[in-house]
Design a protein around this motif. Structure first.
Motif, PDB file in Angstrom:
ATOM      1  N   PHE A   1       0.792  -1.225   0.000  1.00  0.00           N
ATOM      2  CA  PHE A   1       0.000   0.000   0.000  1.00  0.00           C
ATOM      3  C   PHE A   1       0.828   1.280   0.000  1.00  0.00           C
ATOM      4  O   PHE A   1       0.306   2.342  -0.320  1.00  0.00           O
ATOM      5  N   GLY A   2       2.102   1.192   0.378  1.00  0.00           N
ATOM      6  CA  GLY A   2       2.910   2.392   0.550  1.00  0.00           C
ATOM      7  C   GLY A   2       2.944   2.790   2.011  1.00  0.00           C
ATOM      8  O   GLY A   2       1.930   2.664   2.722  1.00  0.00           O
ATOM      9  N   SER A   3       4.081   3.262   2.451  1.00  0.00           N
ATOM     10  CA  SER A   3       4.273   3.544   3.881  1.00  0.00           C
ATOM     11  C   SER A   3       3.402   4.681   4.393  1.00  0.00           C
ATOM     12  O   SER A   3       3.166   4.790   5.599  1.00  0.00           O
ATOM     13  N   ASP A   4       2.903   5.534   3.504  1.00  0.00           N
ATOM     14  CA  ASP A   4       2.102   6.682   3.936  1.00  0.00           C
ATOM     15  C   ASP A   4       0.604   6.407   3.907  1.00  0.00           C
ATOM     16  O   ASP A   4      -0.198   7.278   4.261  1.00  0.00           O
ATOM     17  N   THR A   5       0.218   5.210   3.509  1.00  0.00           N
ATOM     18  CA  THR A   5      -1.204   4.887   3.367  1.00  0.00           C
ATOM     19  C   THR A   5      -1.780   4.380   4.684  1.00  0.00           C
ATOM     20  O   THR A   5      -1.214   3.492   5.316  1.00  0.00           O
ATOM     21  N   GLN A   6      -2.886   4.966   5.100  1.00  0.00           N
ATOM     22  CA  GLN A   6      -3.596   4.452   6.267  1.00  0.00           C
ATOM     23  C   GLN A   6      -4.389   3.210   5.864  1.00  0.00           C
ATOM     24  O   GLN A   6      -4.988   3.162   4.784  1.00  0.00           O
ATOM     25  N   VAL A   7      -4.374   2.232   6.731  1.00  0.00           N
ATOM     26  CA  VAL A   7      -4.945   0.934   6.391  1.00  0.00           C
ATOM     27  C   VAL A   7      -6.028   0.554   7.393  1.00  0.00           C
ATOM     28  O   VAL A   7      -5.889   0.786   8.595  1.00  0.00           O
TER      29      VAL A   7
ATOM     30  N   PHE B   1      -6.575  -6.481   4.978  1.00  0.00           N
ATOM     31  CA  PHE B   1      -6.159  -5.087   5.078  1.00  0.00           C
ATOM     32  C   PHE B   1      -6.551  -4.375   3.789  1.00  0.00           C
ATOM     33  O   PHE B   1      -6.281  -4.860   2.680  1.00  0.00           O
ATOM     34  N   ILE B   2      -7.207  -3.233   3.929  1.00  0.00           N
ATOM     35  CA  ILE B   2      -7.588  -2.425   2.784  1.00  0.00           C
ATOM     36  C   ILE B   2      -7.266  -0.959   3.075  1.00  0.00           C
ATOM     37  O   ILE B   2      -7.240  -0.552   4.236  1.00  0.00           O
ATOM     38  N   PRO B   3      -7.017  -0.146   2.042  1.00  0.00           N
ATOM     39  CA  PRO B   3      -6.783   1.287   2.288  1.00  0.00           C
ATOM     40  C   PRO B   3      -8.035   1.949   2.821  1.00  0.00           C
ATOM     41  O   PRO B   3      -9.152   1.586   2.457  1.00  0.00           O
ATOM     42  N   PHE B   4      -7.855   2.937   3.687  1.00  0.00           N
ATOM     43  CA  PHE B   4      -9.003   3.684   4.201  1.00  0.00           C
ATOM     44  C   PHE B   4      -9.776   4.320   3.056  1.00  0.00           C
ATOM     45  O   PHE B   4     -10.985   4.481   3.108  1.00  0.00           O
ATOM     46  N   SER B   5      -9.078   4.697   1.988  1.00  0.00           N
ATOM     47  CA  SER B   5      -9.729   5.361   0.861  1.00  0.00           C
ATOM     48  C   SER B   5     -10.772   4.480   0.221  1.00  0.00           C
ATOM     49  O   SER B   5     -11.725   4.968  -0.394  1.00  0.00           O
ATOM     50  N   ALA B   6     -10.628   3.142   0.341  1.00  0.00           N
ATOM     51  CA  ALA B   6     -11.597   2.231  -0.258  1.00  0.00           C
ATOM     52  C   ALA B   6     -12.948   2.332   0.412  1.00  0.00           C
ATOM     53  O   ALA B   6     -13.973   1.975  -0.166  1.00  0.00           O
ATOM     54  N   THR B   7     -12.972   2.782   1.677  1.00  0.00           N
ATOM     55  CA  THR B   7     -14.234   2.838   2.416  1.00  0.00           C
ATOM     56  C   THR B   7     -14.912   4.193   2.306  1.00  0.00           C
ATOM     57  O   THR B   7     -15.992   4.387   2.844  1.00  0.00           O
ATOM     58  N   MET B   8     -14.272   5.108   1.658  1.00  0.00           N
ATOM     59  CA  MET B   8     -14.813   6.481   1.587  1.00  0.00           C
ATOM     60  C   MET B   8     -15.704   6.671   0.369  1.00  0.00           C
ATOM     61  O   MET B   8     -15.600   5.938  -0.590  1.00  0.00           O
TER      62      MET B   8
END
Length: 295
Positions: free
Chosen positions: A169-175, A288-295
């Motif tokens: 996901f990249g180190s800056d991505t919230q998960v 684990f999924i990016p927070f952006s997926a839930t927005m």
């Protein structure tokens, strides 16, 4: 459960707290072996997501697959309707701090099929025993090449699982971390009828990381990621004996790259690429999924 990386690390740090480590010693075989005891009696560990990789499941014929209650975790997305009743098997497994070791400890122990004879000796496990066969199967699974478009990794510690997730996901991505939660449990890993009470989340997520526990003397997680059309769902279920489960499930909308021998196809009576394949996760597995997926 939902965590950013900082909270996620804190969560697993608590699982690795000193009170859980005090009776461990890398130089001896005191590492908990009940991880294997649970897994050798549970098809869940090997036979759902791990069979995406194209290897045959010769030990389980199609007839066996259809009868084995432990394989009642697969379904199709059209089955997900409020009020619908499904037979589901939820194994009675939990991630125990006593089964977890630190990255430093894990890195000091060889983890390869080539080293299996030495590992069996290290853990005082007899060759040819069910535990030895389970260890061999795990090591083989971990060394199989990924299918097209997939990234896979066997994490031997929570820290290495975190590193793999950050790589994807990249180190800056919230998960966001999701798992199955048993809100009320009266049975012990039995197959029973569950009624769908609510579908609380339905998240399209082309990028996700799924981590499954594998049978081994200490906790090993088979983690993999493949960018394709997926849906992550949290489903509220009520068992016929009063069980209440907030169940994590993933629907894979494209199965065209899967082996025809994947166990789910014989269970559902379908062929690769013809329909979605969904499955429930036991409570010691994670997505684990990016927070952006839930927005």
């Amino acid at each position: 459960m939902a965590f950013g990386f900082a909270s996620w690390v804190l969560f697993f740090h608590l699982l690795l707290s000193p009170h859980a480590k005090g009776d461990r010693a890398t130089e001896s075989n005191v590492l908990r072996l009940n991880t294997i005891d649970d897994a050798t009696n549970d098809v869940h560990h090997h036979d759902h997501m791990h069979q995406d990789h194209g290897h045959d499941k010769s030990s389980l014929s199609s007839q066996t697959n259809k009868k084995d209650p432990r394989l009642m975790v697969f379904f199709m997305i059209n089955d997900l309707k409020v009020g619908h009743v499904m037979q589901i098997y939820f194994p009675n497994r939990h991630l125990s701090p006593s089964q977890l070791i630190s990255k430093q400890e894990a890195d000091s122990i060889p983890f390869s099929l080539e080293e299996l004879p030495n590992l069996l000796q290290f853990f005082s496990i007899s060759q040819g025993s069910p535990k030895a066969i389970a260890m061999e199967s795990t090591l083989k699974e971990c060394e199989v090449k990924p299918i097209k478009g997939e990234t896979k990794f066997c994490a031997t510690s929570l820290e290495s699982m975190q590193e793999f997730t950050r790589k994807i996901f990249g180190s800056d991505t919230q998960v966001k971390t999701l798992t199955t939660t048993h809100l009320k449990k009266r049975t012990i890993g039995l197959l029973q009828n569950y009624k769908i009470v609510e579908i609380s989340q339905n998240i399209p997520s082309p990028k996700l990381v799924a981590c499954h526990t594998m049978p081994y003397p200490y906790s090993v997680f088979y983690c993999h990621s493949q960018e394709s059309e997926n849906k992550v769902l949290m489903v509220s279920l009520e068992g016929e004996d009063g069980d209440l489960v907030e169940a994590l499930s993933v629907c894979h909308m494209d199965t065209s790259q899967w082996s025809p021998n994947h166990v789910s196809f014989s269970v559902l009576g379908v062929e690769p690429g013809t329909t979605s394949v969904c499955h429930f996760f036991p409570s010691d597995n994670f997505v684990f999924i990016p927070f952006s997926a839930t927005m």
